[in-house]
Design an enzyme around this catalytic site. Structure first.
Site, PDB file in Angstrom:
ATOM      1  N   ARG A  18       0.826  -1.220   0.000  1.00  0.00           N
ATOM      2  CA  ARG A  18       0.000   0.000   0.000  1.00  0.00           C
ATOM      3  C   ARG A  18       0.856   1.265   0.000  1.00  0.00           C
ATOM      4  O   ARG A  18       0.519   2.254   0.647  1.00  0.00           O
ATOM      5  CB  ARG A  18      -0.941   0.052   1.205  1.00  0.00           C
ATOM      6  CG  ARG A  18      -2.095  -0.911   1.165  1.00  0.00           C
ATOM      7  CD  ARG A  18      -3.269  -0.328   0.360  1.00  0.00           C
ATOM      8  NE  ARG A  18      -4.364  -1.282   0.312  1.00  0.00           N
ATOM      9  CZ  ARG A  18      -5.444  -1.210   1.101  1.00  0.00           C
ATOM     10  NH1 ARG A  18      -5.587  -0.243   1.950  1.00  0.00           N
ATOM     11  NH2 ARG A  18      -6.373  -2.127   0.997  1.00  0.00           N
ATOM     12  N   ARG A  22      -3.799   6.799   0.655  1.00  0.00           N
ATOM     13  CA  ARG A  22      -4.325   8.038   1.235  1.00  0.00           C
ATOM     14  C   ARG A  22      -3.355   8.796   2.130  1.00  0.00           C
ATOM     15  O   ARG A  22      -3.583   9.954   2.443  1.00  0.00           O
ATOM     16  CB  ARG A  22      -5.600   7.731   2.025  1.00  0.00           C
ATOM     17  CG  ARG A  22      -6.795   7.531   1.127  1.00  0.00           C
ATOM     18  CD  ARG A  22      -7.949   6.953   1.890  1.00  0.00           C
ATOM     19  NE  ARG A  22      -7.598   5.627   2.373  1.00  0.00           N
ATOM     20  CZ  ARG A  22      -8.445   4.761   2.919  1.00  0.00           C
ATOM     21  NH1 ARG A  22      -9.689   5.091   3.095  1.00  0.00           N
ATOM     22  NH2 ARG A  22      -8.046   3.579   3.311  1.00  0.00           N
ATOM     23  N   ARG A  31      -6.984  11.023  -6.569  1.00  0.00           N
ATOM     24  CA  ARG A  31      -8.185  10.258  -6.227  1.00  0.00           C
ATOM     25  C   ARG A  31      -9.424  11.141  -6.360  1.00  0.00           C
ATOM     26  O   ARG A  31     -10.456  10.711  -6.882  1.00  0.00           O
ATOM     27  CB  ARG A  31      -8.017   9.743  -4.800  1.00  0.00           C
ATOM     28  CG  ARG A  31      -9.221   9.229  -4.096  1.00  0.00           C
ATOM     29  CD  ARG A  31      -9.413   7.751  -4.381  1.00  0.00           C
ATOM     30  NE  ARG A  31     -10.252   7.121  -3.378  1.00  0.00           N
ATOM     31  CZ  ARG A  31     -11.573   7.270  -3.284  1.00  0.00           C
ATOM     32  NH1 ARG A  31     -12.215   8.046  -4.129  1.00  0.00           N
ATOM     33  NH2 ARG A  31     -12.256   6.642  -2.338  1.00  0.00           N
ATOM     34  N   ASP A  68      -6.815  -3.272  -7.346  1.00  0.00           N
ATOM     35  CA  ASP A  68      -7.346  -3.834  -6.106  1.00  0.00           C
ATOM     36  C   ASP A  68      -7.660  -5.305  -6.315  1.00  0.00           C
ATOM     37  O   ASP A  68      -7.982  -5.721  -7.425  1.00  0.00           O
ATOM     38  CB  ASP A  68      -8.613  -3.087  -5.672  1.00  0.00           C
ATOM     39  CG  ASP A  68      -8.923  -3.364  -4.207  1.00  0.00           C
ATOM     40  OD1 ASP A  68      -8.347  -2.676  -3.342  1.00  0.00           O
ATOM     41  OD2 ASP A  68      -9.685  -4.303  -3.923  1.00  0.00           O
ATOM     42  N   TYR A 144     -14.727 -11.938   0.572  1.00  0.00           N
ATOM     43  CA  TYR A 144     -15.472 -10.702   0.266  1.00  0.00           C
ATOM     44  C   TYR A 144     -16.693 -11.002  -0.602  1.00  0.00           C
ATOM     45  O   TYR A 144     -17.749 -10.389  -0.441  1.00  0.00           O
ATOM     46  CB  TYR A 144     -14.557  -9.691  -0.446  1.00  0.00           C
ATOM     47  CG  TYR A 144     -13.512  -9.115   0.482  1.00  0.00           C
ATOM     48  CD1 TYR A 144     -13.804  -8.030   1.312  1.00  0.00           C
ATOM     49  CD2 TYR A 144     -12.236  -9.665   0.554  1.00  0.00           C
ATOM     50  CE1 TYR A 144     -12.852  -7.511   2.181  1.00  0.00           C
ATOM     51  CE2 TYR A 144     -11.277  -9.166   1.421  1.00  0.00           C
ATOM     52  CZ  TYR A 144     -11.593  -8.083   2.229  1.00  0.00           C
ATOM     53  OH  TYR A 144     -10.656  -7.580   3.095  1.00  0.00           O
TER      54      TYR A 144
END
Ligand code: CP3
Length: 339
Positions: A18, A22, A31, A68, A144
């Site tokens: 990562r 952010r 973004r 992702d 998920y």
């Protein structure tokens, strides 16, 4: 790829899970331009831009494709949404009958967007910076798909697998095939190495771990080794603990990503003779804390891993609260020694 040639490099190469995200103001800016998170993943120009941002800032030895693990279910037709502050949301698969909602032959147009990002990156990256492609491991992606969101204990997927192992196997088969297509396309587009993220490997007891973590990963690694013998594959079976050694021996991964719970003395010794590069495993929260505590731990990891094929990384992904200057400190300490 150099660290996989079996030799220890001094200093070891460094990249961080990562590393684009952010915590970087330039990421937040791009973004915002993209609109949604998935729009960013499917825009080759913007996804390439955010992949390059941490390389420009820190000069990491490898870039990781910005995408992702949930693009695979999305491309299979189980549309994924990212709601602000909620993480990913999917219409959950409740039973094997729901598998008819997936279209394994329909993945190409969405995958092509990602392959275009890889192509751009291979052109824009300096030659000495490796480009890592990735996918989620079938087990983690399935958690998920079945739960419909992130969960603490992956209970819905574990119960599905116990109640209907044949149906669960069908889902694994779809994910193995889609992952092979996805990774192979990334290599053809220019990826130098691959990583398989199995974030929830640690939630399974050994018999289930063998069926749903080891076997599907083995099939993907075998296909990659056959199709692209020069491209190393790193496995990241987070939480596997003592089973990490078993995972390495059975899946034949070329690199083993170690999570924060793996003691560095084990990273140094347990995999000797396995012909595998060890990667890890600084606590991402230590990177938030920074300062002397960070410096000391970096020194300890470097000392224990000295003389072994090793890639410096975190034990899990960077968190958004990380001060960017702490990452600069980390890179400096890894490259210059932590004395
Ligand atoms: O820099 C990189 O590491 C490359 C890009 C990357 C992302 N996700 C971008 C991302 C990679 C390799 C991943 C992998 C991923 N995605 C995993 C496996 C690794 C892990 O962290 O355990 C998992 C489980 C996912 C699924 C996922 N994606 C979740 C649960 C979330 C929400 C949590 C969060 O941090 O918001 C995401 C979103 C996501 N993927 C973000 C990023 C940068 C944040 C989205 C944003 O910008 O709002």
């Amino acid at each position: 790829m150099q660290p996989f040639a079996g030799e220890a490099l001094d200093p070891p190469p460094i990249w961080l899970m990562r590393q684009a995200g952010r915590y970087l103001p330039e990421y937040r800016e791009t973004r915002a331009k993209a609109g949604g998170f998935l729009d960013l993943c499917y825009s080759p120009a913007l996804a390439a831009e955010v992949t390059l941002q941490p390389i420009r800032r820190y000069g990491f030895d490898a870039a990781i494709l910005f995408a992702d693990i949930l693009l695979v279910p999305d491309a299979l037709g189980q549309s994924v949404r990212f709601a602000e502050g909620e993480g990913p949301l999917l219409d959950p698969l409740r039973t094997a009958a729901d598998l008819t909602r997936l279209s394994p032959t329909a993945t190409r147009p969405k995958f092509e967007r990602v392959f275009e990002t890889v192509q751009r990156l291979r052109q824009d990256l300096p030659d000495e910076t490796a480009l890592i492609g990735f996918c989620g491991a079938p087990w983690t992606v399935a958690t998920y798909m079945i739960e419909g969101r992130g969960s603490k204990d992956q209970a819905a997927a574990r119960l599905f697998a116990y109640r209907d192992p044949d149906g669960f196997q069908k889902l694994m088969d779809v994910l193995v095939e889609a992952s092979i297509e996805y990774l192979s396309g990334q290599v053809q587009a220019g990826a130098d190495a691959l990583q398989i993220f199995d974030t929830w490997a640690g939630s399974l007891p050994d018999d289930q771990f063998e069926k749903w973590v080891i076997h599907p990963t083995q099939r993907i690694v075998e296909a990659m080794h056959k199709q692209h013998p020069d491209v190393p594959v790193i496995g990241f079976p987070r939480g596997a603990q003592g089973s990490a050694l078993w995972y390495v021996a059975e899946t034949k991964v070329d690199g083993i990503g170690c999570d924060t719970a793996m003691p560095p003395y084990m990273m140094a010794e347990a995999f000797d003779g396995e012909n595998v590069v060890v990667q890890g495993n600084l606590d991402p929260l230590l990177l938030v804390a920074g300062g002397e505590a960070l410096k000391t731990r970096v020194g300890e990891i470097l000392e224990l891993m000295e003389g072994r094929p090793f890639i410096f990384n975190l034990g899990h992904g960077i968190v958004p609260e990380t001060p960017p200057e702490h990452v600069a400190d980390l890179v400096r300490w890894v490259r210059g020694g932590a004395q």
